[in-house]
Structures are given as structure tokens and as C-alpha cells.
Design a protein around this motif. Structure first.
Motif, mmCIF file in Angstrom:
data_model
loop_
_atom_site.group_PDB
_atom_site.id
_atom_site.type_symbol
_atom_site.label_atom_id
_atom_site.label_comp_id
_atom_site.label_asym_id
_atom_site.label_seq_id
_atom_site.Cartn_x
_atom_site.Cartn_y
_atom_site.Cartn_z
ATOM 1 N N GLU A 1 9.525 1.615 66.600
ATOM 2 C CA GLU A 1 10.284 0.400 66.325
ATOM 3 C C GLU A 1 11.116 0.571 65.058
ATOM 4 O OE1 GLU A 1 7.738 -2.993 66.188
ATOM 5 O OE2 GLU A 1 6.842 -2.579 68.151
ATOM 6 N N ARG A 2 12.176 -0.183 64.982
ATOM 7 C CA ARG A 2 13.092 -0.074 63.845
ATOM 8 C C ARG A 2 12.377 -0.400 62.539
ATOM 9 N NH1 ARG A 2 18.890 -3.247 62.998
ATOM 10 N NH2 ARG A 2 19.369 -2.316 60.956
ATOM 11 N N LEU A 3 12.638 0.413 61.541
ATOM 12 C CA LEU A 3 12.052 0.190 60.217
ATOM 13 C C LEU A 3 12.942 -0.774 59.447
ATOM 14 C CD1 LEU A 3 10.043 0.849 57.942
ATOM 15 C CD2 LEU A 3 11.452 2.850 57.379
ATOM 16 N N ARG A 4 12.326 -1.850 58.988
ATOM 17 C CA ARG A 4 13.081 -2.828 58.214
ATOM 18 C C ARG A 4 12.138 -3.440 57.175
ATOM 19 N NH1 ARG A 4 17.837 -5.583 58.675
ATOM 20 N NH2 ARG A 4 18.227 -4.811 60.773
ATOM 21 N N PHE A 5 12.092 -2.812 56.013
ATOM 22 C CA PHE A 5 11.339 -3.381 54.903
ATOM 23 C C PHE A 5 12.308 -3.602 53.753
ATOM 24 C CE2 PHE A 5 9.069 -3.359 50.920
ATOM 25 C CZ PHE A 5 7.976 -4.160 51.181
ATOM 26 N N GLU A 6 12.438 -4.829 53.310
ATOM 27 C CA GLU A 6 13.344 -5.154 52.225
ATOM 28 C C GLU A 6 12.615 -6.003 51.195
ATOM 29 O OE1 GLU A 6 17.562 -5.846 53.258
ATOM 30 O OE2 GLU A 6 16.826 -6.046 55.322
ATOM 31 N N GLY A 7 12.302 -5.396 50.065
ATOM 32 C CA GLY A 7 11.622 -6.093 48.998
ATOM 33 C C GLY A 7 12.424 -6.034 47.718
ATOM 34 N N GLU A 8 11.809 -6.470 46.660
ATOM 35 C CA GLU A 8 12.475 -6.448 45.359
ATOM 36 C C GLU A 8 12.516 -5.050 44.774
ATOM 37 O OE1 GLU A 8 11.921 -8.367 40.855
ATOM 38 O OE2 GLU A 8 10.586 -8.979 42.507
ATOM 39 N N HIS A 9 11.476 -4.253 45.054
ATOM 40 C CA HIS A 9 11.349 -2.937 44.429
ATOM 41 C C HIS A 9 11.609 -1.790 45.405
ATOM 42 C CE1 HIS A 9 9.677 -4.889 40.877
ATOM 43 N NE2 HIS A 9 8.933 -5.608 41.690
ATOM 44 N N TYR A 10 11.391 -2.010 46.691
ATOM 45 C CA TYR A 10 11.574 -0.958 47.688
ATOM 46 C C TYR A 10 12.331 -1.515 48.885
ATOM 47 C CZ TYR A 10 8.087 1.513 44.941
ATOM 48 O OH TYR A 10 7.415 2.121 43.913
ATOM 49 N N ARG A 11 13.174 -0.671 49.454
ATOM 50 C CA ARG A 11 13.970 -1.069 50.610
ATOM 51 C C ARG A 11 14.060 0.120 51.557
ATOM 52 N NH1 ARG A 11 19.532 -0.910 51.957
ATOM 53 N NH2 ARG A 11 20.195 -2.692 53.267
ATOM 54 N N PHE A 12 13.550 -0.074 52.782
ATOM 55 C CA PHE A 12 13.588 0.983 53.799
ATOM 56 C C PHE A 12 14.159 0.385 55.079
ATOM 57 C CE2 PHE A 12 10.128 2.097 50.933
ATOM 58 C CZ PHE A 12 10.468 3.409 50.607
ATOM 59 N N THR A 13 15.384 0.765 55.400
ATOM 60 C CA THR A 13 16.052 0.216 56.580
ATOM 61 C C THR A 13 16.662 1.310 57.455
ATOM 62 O OG1 THR A 13 18.112 -0.077 55.328
ATOM 63 C CG2 THR A 13 16.580 -1.948 55.401
ATOM 64 N N ARG A 14 16.371 2.561 57.158
ATOM 65 C CA ARG A 14 16.980 3.652 57.923
ATOM 66 C C ARG A 14 15.925 4.717 58.220
ATOM 67 N NH1 ARG A 14 22.108 5.502 58.991
ATOM 68 N NH2 ARG A 14 22.466 7.754 59.034
#
Length: 340
Positions: free
Chosen positions: A132-145
């Protein structure tokens, strides 16, 4: 009954770790903790897993902030696959001076930063396993690719336990909210401190997240003075006196001193380090302090001592490997008693 984890000296490197792990497995330990201090914890874990067949191997604890969660996730995934599910990922923050001055990494807000670190790891593991598509967006870490080319794909044992080290109140509650378990610092292992401080904080975090207590693991890491006879126990006791003096020169660990009315001891130890009087630290640590923080007894005695001290507080505990392999049978008997 305890799950019993062997400890690894922080100075032990990749040349010796395989034999150390195989020895722990032969002695009947459930698991082995490898440090991330003088040598790389993930490399040590890989070599320990390769040298064993049934032993669980965990990092205790991997310094998180200098490493991207993605690089840690890839390494953990590979270790879990190669070991058929025997890897545990222990994470910790270290202290600000080490993160900024030893690792030249960012120290922003450690509690929310580690929370996002754990949450992003779990999201990355989910994407590895499901595609499934990775989509984590936080204040300190961002993983969308995460292109399919870079996704290692599903494995047979995708549930990698993520445990965290914690000392302060906010960090401990956060670990209860998002992690699979907590690894105690040696300074936080007096039973009175666990009951009055650690467990209520963890309970608060678990309740905040609506998580059951039953699924959470508390791994106790006390300093233990043991050996084949009283002379060996006394030598180990003095070794732990020196280590306790070093640990309590760090203000972050003083709350457990405060509980017993020894606030002045921490300040004295800190002042000695500022004067570079490292050899004098042990002299500040009294026998009464050792009695609170360091359970002691010969190998035939120590299992009963630990059971009496920690019964009902946790299901996992660390135990030191003998310095002399000739003592392995005596230690193995104590381990078997703790496990049974």
C-alpha cells in the motif's frame, strides 16, 4: 517465570559477537541484547543472528535520531527475514550533547520526535508488507515516496517488535502510547521506583491510546552482582558501584535518586566529572545506594533474589553473561530457574 535476555559488553565488536551469541543460546537464554555504543548495533545484531538458531536478538538500544527511520526499517526488515522472526528493534534517544556533538544530528523535541519515529516505522513496515502507498506526514518526519523498485516486499514474520528506552515522565507515557514495550534504564529498576513511577506512567500512556496492558512488554535491565562465590559477588558489586557512579553523574537519571533522598549524590558526581575526577566517582556511591539499585547473590542464590525483587512487575529481565566461561553451567542453572 521470566524471559531472560543475555547482555553484551558495550566494548564487544563484530569479531567476538558471534561466539558470544552462540554461547548465550547454549546457556538457555531466551534472547540477547546488543548495544549501539562503541560499535554499530545493527551490524552486531546481524552477526549474532547468523551465529544462532533460536535466540531472539534485540538492539538495546539503537540510537535513533542520527538514523533515518527508513534506513532503520530496511535493516530491521532484512534482519527479521534472515532470522525467521527473531529480531527485536529497541530504540532510544541518548542525550542531547551526544546527538548534537557526537553524531552532529538534530535534537529538536525528543518525545514527539521519537513518537513519530516509531509511528513512521510501523507505517513503513505496513507498506513493505502490503504494497500500500506510504503516506506518513508528521512534524519531524515525512515519508510519502516508496516506489515498488525500492520496496523489499512481504516477509513471513512482518510483526517486528519495537521497544523503546525511556526515563522521564513524558517519554515513558509516550512509549506506552505507541511502542510494543519499554526497556528500563538500570537507574530505574528499584522495585519501589517501578511500582510508584514507571508503571503508572506506562499505564497512563496505554489508557490514553486505548491499548490493553496485556500486549505490552516491560524489559527490566538491572545491574546485577553475581558470581560463583561470595568473593566473585563482591568483585561484581564493586564493579557496579563504579558503573552506578558514572551513570548518576548524568542529571537526566537523577529522579530515581531523588525518590530515595539522595539528591546530593548526583550533584556531587556531576561536580567530579566537571573536574575530570572520574576515578573518584565510585567513592560517592554508598552501600545503601547499591542495595537499592543492585541485586546481589551467588549463582545458586541470584534467581531467588531476582524473583523476590521483581515478581509481578515484568515478564522479561536481563542477566549478565559470566566473564569466565567456566562459570557458564552455574549461570545456566540460574537462568533455567528464572525461566521456570
Amino acid at each position: 517465570m521470566f524471559r531472560v535476555y543475555a547482555t553484551t559488553p558495550e566494548t564487544m565488536g563484530p569479531v567476538a559477537i558471534g561466539a558470544h551469541a552462540a554461547r548465550a543460546e547454549a546457556m538457555g537464554f531466551d534472547g540477547l541484547q546488543v548495544p549501539d555504543a562503541v560499535h554499530d548495533g545493527l551490524l552486531l545484531a546481524a552477526m549474532a543472528l547468523q551465529a544462532t538458531h533460536s535466540l531472539v536478538v534485540g538492539t538495546a538500544v539503537l540510537v535513533a535520531f542520527p538514523r533515518s527511520p527508513m534506513t532503520v526499517a530496511i535493516a530491521a526488515w532484512d534482519l527479521q527475514q534472515m532470522s525467521a522472526g527473531r529480531f527485536e528493534l529497541g530504540l532510544g534517544t541518548q542525550i542531547r550533547q551526544n546527538i548534537e556533538e557526537r553524531y552532529s544530528a538534530r535534537w529538536v523535541s525528543p518525545v514527539p520526535q521519537l513518537r513519530e519515529y516509531v509511528q513512521s516505522l510501523k507505517d513503513i513496515f505496513h507498506s513493505f508488507q502490503t504494497g500500500e502507498r506510504l503516506r506518513f506526514e508528521g512534524e519531524h518526519y515525512r515519508f510519502t515516496r516508496l516506489q515498488p523498485f525500492f520496496n523489499p516486499g512481504p516477509i513471513a514474520h512482518p510483526d517486528i517488535p519495537v521497544l523503546c528506552g525511556a526515563v522521564g515522565p513524558a517519554m515513558t507515557r509516550m512509549v506506552g502510547r505507541v511502542a510494543d514495550g519499554m526497556i528500563t534504564h538500570p537507574t530505574n529498576t528499584p522495585p519501589a521506583y517501578i511500582r510508584a513511577v514507571c508503571l503508572p506512567r506506562l499505564q497512563g500512556g496505554l489508557e490514553q491510546a486505548g491499548r490493553p496492558v496485556a500486549g505490552f512488554r516491560l524489559v527490566l535491565g538491572p545491574l546485577i552482582a553475581t558470581g560463583r562465590d561470595e568473593q566473585a559477588v563482591t568483585a561484581s558489586w564493586e564493579k557496579q558501584r563504579r558503573l552506578l557512579g558514572f551513570l548518576y553523574s548524568t542529571p537526566a537519571y537523577w529522579p530515581s535518586l531523588d525518590m530515595f533522598g539522595w539528591q546530593d549524590k548526583g550533584r556531587q558526581l556531576l561536580e567530579l566529572t566537571r573536574e575530570s575526577r572520574w576515578q573518584d566517582l565510585a567513592g560517592i556511591v554508598t552501600d545503601d545506594m547499591l542495595a537499592q539499585f543492585v541485586p546481589r547473590g551467588t549463582y545458586p542464590e541470584i534467581a531467588d533474589v531476582l524473583r523476590e525483587r521483581y515478581a509481578g512487575l515484568a515478564h522479561s529481565i536481563t542477566f549478565p553473561m559470566p566473564e569466565d566461561p567456566a562459570d557458564d553451567p552455574l549461570a545456566a542453572a540460574a537462568i533455567a530457574s528464572l525461566r521456570g
